[in-house]
Structure formats: structure tokens, C-alpha cells
Design a protein around this motif. Sequence first.
Motif, mmCIF file in Angstrom:
data_model
loop_
_atom_site.group_PDB
_atom_site.id
_atom_site.type_symbol
_atom_site.label_atom_id
_atom_site.label_comp_id
_atom_site.label_asym_id
_atom_site.label_seq_id
_atom_site.Cartn_x
_atom_site.Cartn_y
_atom_site.Cartn_z
ATOM 1 N N THR A 17 0.846 -1.186 0.000
ATOM 2 C CA THR A 17 0.000 0.000 0.000
ATOM 3 C C THR A 17 0.881 1.236 0.000
ATOM 4 O O THR A 17 2.022 1.202 0.462
ATOM 5 C CB THR A 17 -0.920 0.056 1.234
ATOM 6 O OG1 THR A 17 -0.140 0.066 2.424
ATOM 7 C CG2 THR A 17 -1.884 -1.110 1.261
ATOM 8 N N ILE A 36 -5.087 -6.151 0.388
ATOM 9 C CA ILE A 36 -6.408 -5.527 0.330
ATOM 10 C C ILE A 36 -7.097 -5.597 1.687
ATOM 11 O O ILE A 36 -7.690 -4.616 2.143
ATOM 12 C CB ILE A 36 -7.281 -6.175 -0.764
ATOM 13 C CG1 ILE A 36 -6.754 -5.798 -2.148
ATOM 14 C CG2 ILE A 36 -8.736 -5.757 -0.613
ATOM 15 C CD1 ILE A 36 -7.403 -6.544 -3.292
ATOM 16 N N ARG A 40 -8.114 -2.252 3.566
ATOM 17 C CA ARG A 40 -9.532 -1.977 3.819
ATOM 18 C C ARG A 40 -9.751 -1.620 5.295
ATOM 19 O O ARG A 40 -10.457 -0.662 5.610
ATOM 20 C CB ARG A 40 -10.373 -3.187 3.424
ATOM 21 C CG ARG A 40 -11.866 -2.926 3.507
ATOM 22 C CD ARG A 40 -12.668 -4.042 2.887
ATOM 23 N NE ARG A 40 -12.586 -3.920 1.428
ATOM 24 C CZ ARG A 40 -12.263 -4.903 0.596
ATOM 25 N NH1 ARG A 40 -12.007 -6.104 1.064
ATOM 26 N NH2 ARG A 40 -12.236 -4.700 -0.700
ATOM 27 N N ASP A 41 -9.123 -2.369 6.191
ATOM 28 C CA ASP A 41 -9.227 -2.066 7.618
ATOM 29 C C ASP A 41 -8.685 -0.670 7.913
ATOM 30 O O ASP A 41 -9.297 0.102 8.658
ATOM 31 C CB ASP A 41 -8.478 -3.103 8.456
ATOM 32 C CG ASP A 41 -9.154 -4.460 8.468
ATOM 33 O OD1 ASP A 41 -10.356 -4.542 8.110
ATOM 34 O OD2 ASP A 41 -8.476 -5.441 8.829
ATOM 35 N N ALA A 43 -8.335 1.887 5.799
ATOM 36 C CA ALA A 43 -9.190 2.903 5.175
ATOM 37 C C ALA A 43 -10.443 3.142 6.015
ATOM 38 O O ALA A 43 -10.877 4.287 6.168
ATOM 39 C CB ALA A 43 -9.559 2.479 3.755
ATOM 40 N N ARG A 44 -11.017 2.084 6.561
ATOM 41 C CA ARG A 44 -12.188 2.239 7.434
ATOM 42 C C ARG A 44 -11.828 3.035 8.680
ATOM 43 O O ARG A 44 -12.568 3.930 9.095
ATOM 44 C CB ARG A 44 -12.731 0.876 7.831
ATOM 45 C CG ARG A 44 -13.510 0.208 6.744
ATOM 46 C CD ARG A 44 -14.083 -1.122 7.215
ATOM 47 N NE ARG A 44 -14.838 -1.738 6.137
ATOM 48 C CZ ARG A 44 -14.785 -3.018 5.825
ATOM 49 N NH1 ARG A 44 -14.025 -3.846 6.525
ATOM 50 N NH2 ARG A 44 -15.505 -3.494 4.834
ATOM 51 N N LEU A 50 -10.156 4.065 -0.785
ATOM 52 C CA LEU A 50 -9.260 2.948 -1.067
ATOM 53 C C LEU A 50 -9.305 2.670 -2.560
ATOM 54 O O LEU A 50 -10.375 2.464 -3.129
ATOM 55 C CB LEU A 50 -9.687 1.703 -0.291
ATOM 56 C CG LEU A 50 -8.948 0.414 -0.626
ATOM 57 C CD1 LEU A 50 -7.464 0.541 -0.278
ATOM 58 C CD2 LEU A 50 -9.567 -0.761 0.111
ATOM 59 N N ILE A 52 -7.780 0.144 -5.520
ATOM 60 C CA ILE A 52 -7.113 -1.136 -5.754
ATOM 61 C C ILE A 52 -6.676 -1.171 -7.217
ATOM 62 O O ILE A 52 -7.502 -1.068 -8.122
ATOM 63 C CB ILE A 52 -8.051 -2.314 -5.431
ATOM 64 C CG1 ILE A 52 -8.480 -2.224 -3.961
ATOM 65 C CG2 ILE A 52 -7.366 -3.642 -5.741
ATOM 66 C CD1 ILE A 52 -9.580 -3.179 -3.575
ATOM 67 N N ARG A 62 -12.563 0.663 -6.428
ATOM 68 C CA ARG A 62 -12.440 1.849 -5.577
ATOM 69 C C ARG A 62 -13.558 1.805 -4.547
ATOM 70 O O ARG A 62 -14.695 1.468 -4.874
ATOM 71 C CB ARG A 62 -12.570 3.066 -6.464
ATOM 72 C CG ARG A 62 -12.728 4.346 -5.771
ATOM 73 C CD ARG A 62 -12.978 5.436 -6.794
ATOM 74 N NE ARG A 62 -13.072 6.698 -6.092
ATOM 75 C CZ ARG A 62 -12.923 7.851 -6.653
ATOM 76 N NH1 ARG A 62 -12.685 7.941 -7.941
ATOM 77 N NH2 ARG A 62 -13.027 8.944 -5.950
ATOM 78 N N ASN A 63 -13.245 2.132 -3.301
ATOM 79 C CA ASN A 63 -14.240 2.171 -2.240
ATOM 80 C C ASN A 63 -14.015 3.399 -1.389
ATOM 81 O O ASN A 63 -12.882 3.795 -1.134
ATOM 82 C CB ASN A 63 -14.139 0.934 -1.342
ATOM 83 C CG ASN A 63 -14.527 -0.319 -2.063
ATOM 84 O OD1 ASN A 63 -15.665 -0.488 -2.436
ATOM 85 N ND2 ASN A 63 -13.566 -1.197 -2.296
ATOM 86 N N TYR A 65 -14.619 5.077 2.313
ATOM 87 C CA TYR A 65 -14.921 4.779 3.709
ATOM 88 C C TYR A 65 -14.988 6.056 4.528
ATOM 89 O O TYR A 65 -14.838 6.036 5.737
ATOM 90 C CB TYR A 65 -13.869 3.830 4.292
ATOM 91 C CG TYR A 65 -13.893 2.495 3.605
ATOM 92 C CD1 TYR A 65 -14.877 1.569 3.893
ATOM 93 C CD2 TYR A 65 -12.947 2.179 2.644
ATOM 94 C CE1 TYR A 65 -14.909 0.347 3.258
ATOM 95 C CE2 TYR A 65 -12.972 0.953 2.002
ATOM 96 C CZ TYR A 65 -13.959 0.045 2.313
ATOM 97 O OH TYR A 65 -13.995 -1.157 1.679
#
Length: 74
Positions: A17, A36, A40-41, A43-44, A50, A52, A62-63, A65
Motif C-alpha cells: 500500500t 487488500i 480496507r481495515d 481505510a475504514r 481505497l 485497488i 475503488r471504495n 470509507y
Amino acid sequence: MGKKSIHVVPTGDRWGTIRDGGSRHSNLADTQREVIAAARDQARRDGVELFIHGEKGQIRDRNSYGNDPYPPRG
């Protein structure tokens, strides 16, 4: 200054990352799946975007958070 997005990217024969504007990779692992999950953890927790990336560097997912700049319409 706001928190910076996290990108999951290939780095050599591994995955890692990197933050927007960063120069050092973190969360290095042999598989993209492992990175990932960690990203993800993070980013939350940080409330950031996030991204990818695929093997050739293209964004494949893409997400958001945090503050989503393009929230879904009601």
C-alpha cells in the motif's frame, strides 16, 4: 490537510500500500488479497478512499470509507 487515500499497488513481485503523495510502501505481502484486507481495515479506521490497482497499475476497484465525493442518489 485531510487524510490521504490508500492505494493497493504492485511493487516488484509483491503487493503493498502507498498513500497519496507517499514515497514508501507499507503492508507488503506476497498476495494482493492479503494487502487488500489490511488496506480496507486501515481505510475504514481513517475514513479515506481505497483504490485497488491491477498488475499493470490500472485502477480496478475503488471504495469510499469516509466523505464520499459522489454519494449514491436517493
